[in-house]
Design a protein around this motif. Sequence first.
Motif, PDB file in Angstrom:
ATOM      1  N   PRO A   1       1.196  -1.088  -0.422  1.00  0.00           N
ATOM      2  CA  PRO A   1      -0.331  -0.083   0.255  1.00  0.00           C
ATOM      3  C   PRO A   1       0.776   1.273  -0.296  1.00  0.00           C
ATOM      4  O   PRO A   1       1.493   1.296   0.910  1.00  0.00           O
ATOM      5  CB  PRO A   1      -0.802   0.134   1.627  1.00  0.00           C
ATOM      6  CG  PRO A   1      -0.819  -1.259   1.887  1.00  0.00           C
ATOM      7  CD  PRO A   1       0.737  -2.204   1.020  1.00  0.00           C
ATOM      8  N   ARG A   2       0.445   2.134  -0.759  1.00  0.00           N
ATOM      9  CA  ARG A   2       1.112   3.721  -0.626  1.00  0.00           C
ATOM     10  C   ARG A   2      -0.091   4.506  -0.530  1.00  0.00           C
ATOM     11  O   ARG A   2      -1.400   5.111  -0.585  1.00  0.00           O
ATOM     12  CB  ARG A   2       1.598   3.894  -1.499  1.00  0.00           C
ATOM     13  CG  ARG A   2       3.030   3.377  -2.338  1.00  0.00           C
ATOM     14  CD  ARG A   2       2.747   2.889  -3.658  1.00  0.00           C
ATOM     15  NE  ARG A   2       3.905   2.193  -4.054  1.00  0.00           N
ATOM     16  CZ  ARG A   2       4.710   1.045  -3.479  1.00  0.00           C
ATOM     17  NH1 ARG A   2       4.316   0.238  -2.910  1.00  0.00           N
ATOM     18  NH2 ARG A   2       5.941   0.555  -3.668  1.00  0.00           N
ATOM     19  N   HIS A   3       0.033   5.450   0.358  1.00  0.00           N
ATOM     20  CA  HIS A   3      -0.730   6.790   0.688  1.00  0.00           C
ATOM     21  C   HIS A   3       0.094   8.329   0.672  1.00  0.00           C
ATOM     22  O   HIS A   3       1.620   8.308   0.407  1.00  0.00           O
ATOM     23  CB  HIS A   3      -0.839   7.195   2.638  1.00  0.00           C
ATOM     24  CG  HIS A   3      -1.445   8.002   2.408  1.00  0.00           C
ATOM     25  ND1 HIS A   3      -3.197   8.125   2.650  1.00  0.00           N
ATOM     26  CD2 HIS A   3      -0.765   9.119   3.397  1.00  0.00           C
ATOM     27  CE1 HIS A   3      -3.327   8.970   3.102  1.00  0.00           C
ATOM     28  NE2 HIS A   3      -2.201   9.742   4.062  1.00  0.00           N
ATOM     29  N   ILE A   4       0.343   9.007   0.141  1.00  0.00           N
ATOM     30  CA  ILE A   4       0.088   9.690  -1.160  1.00  0.00           C
ATOM     31  C   ILE A   4      -0.057  11.049   0.016  1.00  0.00           C
ATOM     32  O   ILE A   4      -0.918  11.307   0.394  1.00  0.00           O
ATOM     33  CB  ILE A   4      -0.291  10.145  -2.740  1.00  0.00           C
ATOM     34  CG1 ILE A   4       0.034   8.715  -3.614  1.00  0.00           C
ATOM     35  CG2 ILE A   4       0.631  10.914  -3.049  1.00  0.00           C
ATOM     36  CD1 ILE A   4       1.334   8.224  -3.431  1.00  0.00           C
ATOM     37  N   THR A   5       1.111  11.852   0.044  1.00  0.00           N
ATOM     38  CA  THR A   5       0.865  12.809   0.660  1.00  0.00           C
ATOM     39  C   THR A   5       1.742  14.495   0.073  1.00  0.00           C
ATOM     40  O   THR A   5       2.574  14.222  -0.898  1.00  0.00           O
ATOM     41  CB  THR A   5       1.647  13.245   2.428  1.00  0.00           C
ATOM     42  OG1 THR A   5       1.251  14.077   3.314  1.00  0.00           O
ATOM     43  CG2 THR A   5       3.157  12.458   2.423  1.00  0.00           C
ATOM     44  N   ARG A   6       1.515  15.682   0.019  1.00  0.00           N
ATOM     45  CA  ARG A   6       1.673  16.837  -0.455  1.00  0.00           C
ATOM     46  C   ARG A   6       2.799  17.288   0.050  1.00  0.00           C
ATOM     47  O   ARG A   6       3.581  17.485  -0.865  1.00  0.00           O
ATOM     48  CB  ARG A   6       0.803  17.294  -0.625  1.00  0.00           C
ATOM     49  CG  ARG A   6      -0.615  18.019  -0.975  1.00  0.00           C
ATOM     50  CD  ARG A   6      -1.615  18.919  -0.975  1.00  0.00           C
ATOM     51  NE  ARG A   6      -1.789  19.734   0.274  1.00  0.00           N
ATOM     52  CZ  ARG A   6      -1.798  20.746   0.357  1.00  0.00           C
ATOM     53  NH1 ARG A   6      -1.989  21.901   0.081  1.00  0.00           N
ATOM     54  NH2 ARG A   6      -1.825  21.297   1.934  1.00  0.00           N
ATOM     55  N   MET A   7       3.288  16.938   0.914  1.00  0.00           N
ATOM     56  CA  MET A   7       4.519  17.621   1.658  1.00  0.00           C
ATOM     57  C   MET A   7       5.690  15.753   2.019  1.00  0.00           C
ATOM     58  O   MET A   7       5.076  15.313   2.412  1.00  0.00           O
ATOM     59  CB  MET A   7       4.322  17.877   2.848  1.00  0.00           C
ATOM     60  CG  MET A   7       3.625  19.573   2.727  1.00  0.00           C
ATOM     61  SD  MET A   7       3.729  20.588   1.427  1.00  0.00           S
ATOM     62  CE  MET A   7       5.223  20.998   2.308  1.00  0.00           C
ATOM     63  N   TRP A   8       6.578  16.247   1.390  1.00  0.00           N
ATOM     64  CA  TRP A   8       7.423  15.132   1.506  1.00  0.00           C
ATOM     65  C   TRP A   8       8.449  15.478   3.185  1.00  0.00           C
ATOM     66  O   TRP A   8       8.866  16.375   3.634  1.00  0.00           O
ATOM     67  CB  TRP A   8       8.950  16.343   0.980  1.00  0.00           C
ATOM     68  CG  TRP A   8      10.225  14.244   0.466  1.00  0.00           C
ATOM     69  CD1 TRP A   8      10.958  14.435   1.339  1.00  0.00           C
ATOM     70  CD2 TRP A   8       9.731  13.448   0.220  1.00  0.00           C
ATOM     71  NE1 TRP A   8      11.412  13.605   1.389  1.00  0.00           N
ATOM     72  CE2 TRP A   8      10.285  12.566   0.326  1.00  0.00           C
ATOM     73  CE3 TRP A   8       9.588  12.858  -1.492  1.00  0.00           C
ATOM     74  CZ2 TRP A   8      11.371  11.479   0.106  1.00  0.00           C
ATOM     75  CZ3 TRP A   8       9.440  11.457  -1.447  1.00  0.00           C
ATOM     76  CH2 TRP A   8      10.635  10.746  -0.957  1.00  0.00           C
ATOM     77  N   PRO A   9       8.128  14.941   4.395  1.00  0.00           N
ATOM     78  CA  PRO A   9       8.637  14.900   5.596  1.00  0.00           C
ATOM     79  C   PRO A   9      10.307  15.493   5.604  1.00  0.00           C
ATOM     80  O   PRO A   9      10.956  14.676   5.135  1.00  0.00           O
ATOM     81  CB  PRO A   9       8.327  13.249   5.958  1.00  0.00           C
ATOM     82  CG  PRO A   9       7.918  12.874   5.154  1.00  0.00           C
ATOM     83  CD  PRO A   9       7.611  13.314   3.540  1.00  0.00           C
ATOM     84  N   LYS A  10      10.228  16.605   6.035  1.00  0.00           N
ATOM     85  CA  LYS A  10      11.508  16.581   6.571  1.00  0.00           C
ATOM     86  C   LYS A  10      12.836  15.762   7.433  1.00  0.00           C
ATOM     87  O   LYS A  10      13.785  15.722   7.210  1.00  0.00           O
ATOM     88  CB  LYS A  10      11.951  18.298   7.237  1.00  0.00           C
ATOM     89  CG  LYS A  10      11.192  18.957   6.008  1.00  0.00           C
ATOM     90  CD  LYS A  10      10.708  20.566   7.133  1.00  0.00           C
ATOM     91  CE  LYS A  10      10.824  22.109   6.632  1.00  0.00           C
ATOM     92  NZ  LYS A  10       9.745  21.636   5.652  1.00  0.00           N
ATOM     93  N   ARG A  11      12.152  15.107   8.351  1.00  0.00           N
ATOM     94  CA  ARG A  11      12.318  13.904   9.536  1.00  0.00           C
ATOM     95  C   ARG A  11      12.577  12.490   8.133  1.00  0.00           C
ATOM     96  O   ARG A  11      12.610  11.728   8.858  1.00  0.00           O
ATOM     97  CB  ARG A  11      11.426  13.575  10.388  1.00  0.00           C
ATOM     98  CG  ARG A  11      12.037  15.565  11.312  1.00  0.00           C
ATOM     99  CD  ARG A  11      11.050  15.765  12.164  1.00  0.00           C
ATOM    100  NE  ARG A  11      11.918  15.222  13.854  1.00  0.00           N
ATOM    101  CZ  ARG A  11      11.331  14.984  14.614  1.00  0.00           C
ATOM    102  NH1 ARG A  11      10.208  15.589  14.951  1.00  0.00           N
ATOM    103  NH2 ARG A  11      12.402  13.934  15.274  1.00  0.00           N
TER     104      ARG A  11
END
Length: 143
Positions: free
Chosen positions: A36-46
Amino acid sequence: MPGHVHILKLCVGAESVEDLVAWQDSQRVRWPEGRPRHITRMWPKRADEIRAGGSLYWVFKGQILARQRILDLEPVTGPDGIERCALVLDPDVIRTSAAPRRPFQGWRYLAPADAPADLPQGRASEETLPPDLAQALAEIGLR
């Protein structure tokens, strides 16, 4: 695992852990290797801390109830040409003890010390406390 951090996300569109599992099962053929993949707008800085052993903790109706290990982060370009972040998840959904959370937008980092415990394997849920009591316990650090 030391040096890692988790992500906390509202599970929008699913009423229960069973709904999430059923939806992911129905989509599995679309995902490489069935992960599974969950797409998010922001790339995590951490990102490095997430890759070091983080999980995605799912919030259903104001309660953290499940998690999935995050196996990797991958760049994904949407149809609009904007690059996003795909959280590549372990297909196993691990149920957790219920922990209340107020609504929020997007996702949040979750420190390992603040993450709820996993339920014993084979136990689908725990008896839910009344929301007011669960919130009061959370506010004083007992839940």
